[in-house]
Design a protein around this motif. Structure first.
Motif, PDB file in Angstrom:
ATOM      1  N   THR B  90      -4.759   7.364 -10.543  1.00 26.39           N
ATOM      2  CA  THR B  90      -5.154   8.436  -9.551  1.00 26.39           C
ATOM      3  C   THR B  90      -5.657   7.518  -8.327  1.00 26.39           C
ATOM      4  O   THR B  90      -5.720   6.352  -8.191  1.00 26.39           O
ATOM      5  CB  THR B  90      -6.254   9.281 -10.222  1.00 26.39           C
ATOM      6  N   THR B 117      -0.864   4.649   2.455  1.00 22.26           N
ATOM      7  CA  THR B 117      -1.485   5.042   1.225  1.00 22.26           C
ATOM      8  C   THR B 117      -2.890   4.929   1.075  1.00 22.26           C
ATOM      9  O   THR B 117      -3.453   5.823   0.320  1.00 22.26           O
ATOM     10  CB  THR B 117      -0.702   3.984   0.017  1.00 22.26           C
ATOM     11  N   GLU B 120      -4.090   8.072   2.071  1.00 24.13           N
ATOM     12  CA  GLU B 120      -3.749   9.078   1.148  1.00 24.13           C
ATOM     13  C   GLU B 120      -5.142   8.968   0.067  1.00 24.13           C
ATOM     14  O   GLU B 120      -5.634  10.136  -0.264  1.00 24.13           O
ATOM     15  CB  GLU B 120      -2.716   8.887   0.402  1.00 24.13           C
ATOM     16  N   THR B 121      -5.251   7.967  -0.089  1.00 30.07           N
ATOM     17  CA  THR B 121      -6.632   7.843  -1.178  1.00 30.07           C
ATOM     18  C   THR B 121      -7.901   7.967  -0.730  1.00 30.07           C
ATOM     19  O   THR B 121      -8.888   7.956  -1.314  1.00 30.07           O
ATOM     20  CB  THR B 121      -6.593   6.749  -2.121  1.00 30.07           C
ATOM     21  N   GLY B 241       2.507   2.397  -2.794  1.00 34.71           N
ATOM     22  CA  GLY B 241       2.632   3.709  -3.678  1.00 34.71           C
ATOM     23  C   GLY B 241       3.579   2.933  -4.555  1.00 34.71           C
ATOM     24  O   GLY B 241       4.662   2.089  -4.117  1.00 34.71           O
ATOM     25  N   ASN B 298      -0.667   8.091  -8.437  1.00 33.09           N
ATOM     26  CA  ASN B 298      -1.127   9.564  -7.751  1.00 33.09           C
ATOM     27  C   ASN B 298       0.098  10.631  -7.960  1.00 33.09           C
ATOM     28  O   ASN B 298       0.274  11.344  -6.967  1.00 33.09           O
ATOM     29  CB  ASN B 298      -1.765   9.329  -6.343  1.00 33.09           C
ATOM     30  N   ARG B 300       3.121  10.002  -8.425  1.00 39.37           N
ATOM     31  CA  ARG B 300       4.477   9.624  -8.204  1.00 39.37           C
ATOM     32  C   ARG B 300       5.296   9.425  -9.424  1.00 39.37           C
ATOM     33  O   ARG B 300       6.706   9.866  -9.251  1.00 39.37           O
ATOM     34  CB  ARG B 300       4.548   8.386  -7.351  1.00 39.37           C
ATOM     35  N   LEU B 348       4.619  16.240   0.985  1.00 35.66           N
ATOM     36  CA  LEU B 348       3.702  15.372   0.046  1.00 35.66           C
ATOM     37  C   LEU B 348       2.261  15.958  -0.002  1.00 35.66           C
ATOM     38  O   LEU B 348       1.447  15.678  -1.044  1.00 35.66           O
ATOM     39  CB  LEU B 348       3.623  13.913   0.952  1.00 35.66           C
ATOM     40  N   TYR B 352       0.739  15.554  -3.546  1.00 34.07           N
ATOM     41  CA  TYR B 352      -0.522  14.521  -3.712  1.00 34.07           C
ATOM     42  C   TYR B 352      -1.935  15.041  -3.511  1.00 34.07           C
ATOM     43  O   TYR B 352      -2.782  14.567  -3.856  1.00 34.07           O
ATOM     44  CB  TYR B 352      -0.281  13.236  -2.935  1.00 34.07           C
ATOM     45  N   HIS B 353      -1.901  16.415  -2.735  1.00 30.89           N
ATOM     46  CA  HIS B 353      -3.232  16.514  -2.326  1.00 30.89           C
ATOM     47  C   HIS B 353      -3.490  18.054  -2.886  1.00 30.89           C
ATOM     48  O   HIS B 353      -4.200  18.740  -2.157  1.00 30.89           O
ATOM     49  CB  HIS B 353      -3.356  16.514  -0.877  1.00 30.89           C
TER      50      HIS B 353
END
Lengths: 209, 718
Positions: B90, B117, B120-121, B241, B298, B300, B348, B352-353
């Motif tokens: 994660t 990335t 993203e996190t 990623g 996360n 993928r 995405l 992812y979110h």
């Protein structure tokens, strides 16, 4: 076997594309000519800006950007083969230019120039393939204001895919840091306006042999 | 960090409106949009664009199908060379790994080069909360960090800001008054950030590729900051990623042929740094650099196995899908993504979110398909956005208005009765003209950017028996018409114009009356089951006639019937076969005229009328028809090309109702371009675009005659 004609074409293509990426080309007859070209460029440039505090370094007059400058001119030759380095060192000694071989971390505020070797060229994009395993060499090519890269015309390939096997061979030898360098450091992050010299060199000169 | 409202449609609309009113943003993105297209065309000259993109798509798909194997191979190879490889399930786990490395090594200051990335996190926030000094060294990233914003573009994170705003931020940061000279501002950053590079005891980079065969990674930058953050500090952490894994160096290099070209129209970025193993360091005890590579999952590994979404794993983060998006052009990245921006950002965000964050955003795609044609990895982005909507409906159910739409449009007879009723009911608002004079109350005031067409007093289907062409004894072709709702009920005259031509050319025409809506509007709101039932009925209504072609004058219907019917029935054998057969017969009007009937200049009287052309999205991209309509125009009139002919008109069906402000801004710019040609007439291959452009022109009181290409041709038949 690559024919003579093809090789000449690749050199011409490399030079044409170099212009697109603001890299300067100098064709040197020999090492001596290259050394005097380098010394001349370094002497004619503006004094190097000191971008950070450096213990024990005296600060010269402010640059046009309002940054203090370094008093002496310096060229870093980290990682350059000894024979070539000696020729440059001799030329520089005559002109009062100082040489840095290692301990580049002592000069992180910046210095005038560095000289290093590119193992291959990629004509399509005027790219220099530079083995950068050595930390001092990596730093010297980034902390300088002008980066000189030597490139043997015989080692110019057509495109990225043609260096795949060379890259593989180099990476096989052990831990490897390899760089493709195409023109000087640049950015277009403010209103998409091109500005040369973001964090690395302000100029890149490829010296062809 | 400021987070854009994405959970309430009305608030989101308000935020979009703010972007539309931001004059600098509009001007800057407008220029970017036109520059990018020209630069992209230049950089791809003499380059096998399609061939290389196909190669990347194939190799990335193959890589993702054996992701686990590649990861293990990479790990083994990299660790052999002294690198520590981590895997995080994660975003939180990934951030914690970095914090742990920092803690163990007594790190205080961290310098970062660009990594989407880590955006993203939200790694920066995580580390700063834990007391670390974290500084972005990519100029654009640093600027937005100073402002506490997220990136508004994947490649140019500060594209939404002006030099004046940046000069103010730099003045605040340095305590010295800075003027707005861009070259100077870059030098200010150079000096300021040099100190940060030197002071950092950990460097964090991204990785554009991770090569399994030898555990190497590569980063592409222009500024050279990745070369610095991976060299100066004693510890290097690469954060990337799992989707960046690729088997071989050749495949990695192939992706580098496209990435810089597509991102910034460069042959290659100034620096490509390859790191294969832990090289030496002067400042560590064992003289070895400490190198860590963190692979973020996360979601993928799950996406890689998804039959539809796995394609998105090909993305190389070049940002091109934003660069050509007419919506991005107007609203900018902060209103068109959560972290990832543009068409791929909509997808995405969903993957992812969280689906909650994607619910509203996923609606903000006009389906013009411009992104699909420039994607560096050949991802069918419009298809994936439709898939997101489909799954959101499955998850959240249909909204009330969609339930109504589904009920009405799913039942052809009910739909058609309603339209017929509307043709009477609207009288008070059209006063017998072809436009509605006042908007129905249910629409918002912002829909006022165009006059809406009236429902025709007599639909095409009701006129068919009268307008049906004479049957030819020796027909040149035997075709059926697919009318589509817009022409059947709003513009029957466009079909009637085509019939006049067909009759004179000896074409036998049928009109299977059980046909209805093509179902594109239903697909766009994710109502797949209703789409299927409508599609089955459409195909069944054409199945008995042995037609040479099924001709449609609506590019949107045409593209949907030809491209999407096959896609949605792939797992239903009976209809899969029918769909293949049906789709193969679909032809748009212009192609049919030129390629099947062989219509030439000799068939027309050429006038000196100045006529310009709008290339409908689904004609030029959906059906890939570009030459034929322009040839046809030049046969009958003086064709004057307009700027950006193939940019979307802003209609997008229900899109123009949902996002009226955006739709209105798009159509007005299109009309500016058409006006600038000096043409007196504007034609196109799609009645949807006619609704938009004719209505917009009427609203602006333009005298330009706007209509379908068939009408222009019919008037000039010999």
């Amino acid at each position: 076997m690559v024919g003579e004609k093809t090789k000449t074409d690749l050199v011409a293509l490399f030079c044409e594309k170099a212009e697109v990426v603001s890299a300067k080309i100098y064709e040197a007859d020999d090492m001596k000519a290259a050394a005097s070209y380098i010394a001349k460029v370094v002497l004619e440039k503006d004094p190097c800006e000191l971008l950070a505090e450096e213990a024990g370094t005296e600060k010269g007059p402010l640059s046009k950007n309002g940054v203090p400058t370094r008093l002496d001119r310096h060229i870093a030759l980290s990682g350059l083969p000894v024979a070539k380095a000696k020729v440059i060192e001799k030329e520089c000694a005559d002109q009062g230019i100082k040489i840095i071989y290692d301990g580049v971390r002592n000069y992180l505020a910046g210095f005038d120039a560095s000289v290093a070797e590119a193992q291959f060229g990629i004509a399509d994009s005027a790219t220099c393939f530079v083995v950068s395993d050595d930390e001092n060499m990596r730093l010297s090519t980034m902390m300088c204001e002008i980066s000189f890269l030597f490139l043997d015309k015989k080692n110019i390939r057509k495109d990225l895919l043609e260096v795949a096997s060379d890259l593989r061979t180099i990476q096989k030898k052990g831990p490897a840091y390899t760089a493709f360098i195409t023109g000087p450091s640049r950015t277009a992050d403010i209103e998409r306006v091109l500005a040369i010299g973001a964090h690395g060199p302000l100029e890149l000169h490829v010296i062809l042999f | 960090m400021h987070v854009v409202e994405r959970k309430s449609m009305s608030k989101y609309r308000k935020e979009v409106k703010e972007s539309l009113d931001d004059k600098f943003l509009r001007k800057s993105l407008d220029k970017f949009f036109t520059d990018y297209r020209a630069n992209r065309e230049r950089i791809f000259t003499d380059f096998d664009e399609k061939g290389v993109i196909d190669k990347i798509a194939i190799s990335k798909d193959a890589a993702m199908s054996r992701l686990e194997e590649l990861y293990l191979q990479f790990k083994e190879e990299a660790e052999k060379r002294g690198v520590t490889v981590h895997r995080a399930d994660t975003a939180e786990d990934a951030n914690a790994i970095v914090a742990d490395i920092a803690k163990k090594n007594n790190v205080k200051r961290i310098a970062k080069s660009k990594s989407m990335t880590t955006e993203e996190t939200q790694l920066n926030t995580y580390l700063i909360d834990r007391g670390y000094d974290v500084i972005e060294t990519d100029l654009g990233e640093w600027i937005i960090q100073l402002r506490g914003e997220g990136p508004s573009h994947m490649v140019m994170p500060a594209i939404h800001l002006s030099r004046d705003q940046i000069a103010k931020d730099f003045t605040k940061e340095t305590g010295i008054e800075q003027d707005n000279d861009i070259q100077r501002l870059v030098k200010v950053a150079r000096a300021r950030l040099r100190k940060e590079f030197i002071a950092a005891d950990m460097g964090i980079s991204g990785a554009n590729v991770a090569v399994a065969e030898n555990g190497s990674i590569a980063t592409l930058t222009n500024e050279g900051n990745a070369r610095l953050v991976t060299t100066l500090p004693k510890i290097h952490v690469a954060f990337t990623g799992l989707d960046k894994l690729i088997p071989t160096l050749e495949e990695a290099l192939t992706s580098m042929l496209i990435l810089p070209r597509n991102a910034t129209a460069q042959l290659l970025t100034s620096y490509v740094s390859w790191i294969c193993g832990a090289t030496n360091s002067e400042i560590t005890e064992d003289k070895k650099r400490q190198v860590h590579i963190i692979f973020v999952d996360n979601g993928r590994s799950k996406v890689a196995l998804d039959p539809v979404f796995s394609e998105v794993m090909r993305c190389v983060r070049c940002g091109a899908c934003a660069n050509v998006c007419p919506v991005y052009r107007l609203v900018g990245g902060h209103k068109m993504g959560y972290i990832y921006i543009g068409a791929v950002g909509l997808i995405l965000t969903y993957l992812y979110h969280g689906h909650d964050n994607a619910k509203i955003l996923a609606q903000n795609c006009i389906n013009c398909e411009a992104c699909r044609t420039v994607c560096a990895a050949g991802i069918d982005l419009p298809k994936l956005i439709r898939e997101v909507r489909l799954r959101l409906v499955k998850e959240y159910g249909s909204s009330v208005d969609r339930k109504l739409m589904k009920m009405v449009m799913g039942d052809r007879k009910m739909f058609h009765r309603l339209l017929k009723f509307a043709s009477y009911a609207q009288l008070p608002i059209t006063a017998g003209t072809k436009f509605q004079r006042h908007l129905p109350l249910m629409l918002f005031p912002s829909h006022n950017f165009r006059a809406l067409p009236a429902i025709a007093s007599k639909s095409f289907r009701d006129q068919w028996s009268k307008v049906k062409p004479k049957v030819s004894a020796k027909p040149k072709a035997n075709i059926a018409i697919f009318a589509g709702c817009a022409q059947d009920f709003m513009y029957p005259e466009q079909l009637i114009a085509a019939l006049k031509i067909f009759e004179s050319k000896g074409v036998n025409v049928s009109f299977p009356e059980d046909q209805g809506c093509c179902a594109l509007p239903l697909e766009m709101v994710g109502e797949r089951e209703t789409v299927k039932s409508v599609a089955r009925r459409n195909m069944d209504s054409f199945v008995d006639g042995n037609y040479d072609a099924i001709v449609t004058l609506c590019a949107s219907c045409g593209s949907f019937l030809k491209n999407v019917y096959q896609e949605i029935f792939h797992d239903e054998p009976e209809y899969a076969e029918k769909a293949t057969n049906f789709s193969s017969k679909i032809q748009d009007f212009s192609s049919f005229m030129r390629n099947t009937l062989g219509i030439t200049a000799d068939d027309f009287n050429k006038s000196d009328e100045k006529v310009t052309y709008h290339a409908a999205c689904h004609e030029c991209r959906g059906l890939e028809v570009t030459e034929e309509p322009r040839e046809l125009i030049s046969f009958v009139a003086d064709y004057v090309p307009a700027a950006e002919e193939d940019t979307c008109c802003g209609f997008g069906g229900t899109y123009s109702v949902k996002f009226a402000d955006i739709s209105g801004s798009i159509v007005n710019r299109k009309l500016d371009n058409f006006e600038a040609t000096g043409a007196t007439r504007l034609v196109m291959d799609c009645p949807g675009c006619v609704i938009q452009l004719k209505g917009g022109a009427k609203k602006r009181k333009m005298t330009m005659n706007v209509g379908h290409i068939a009408e222009l041709l019919a008037e000039n038949m010999k």
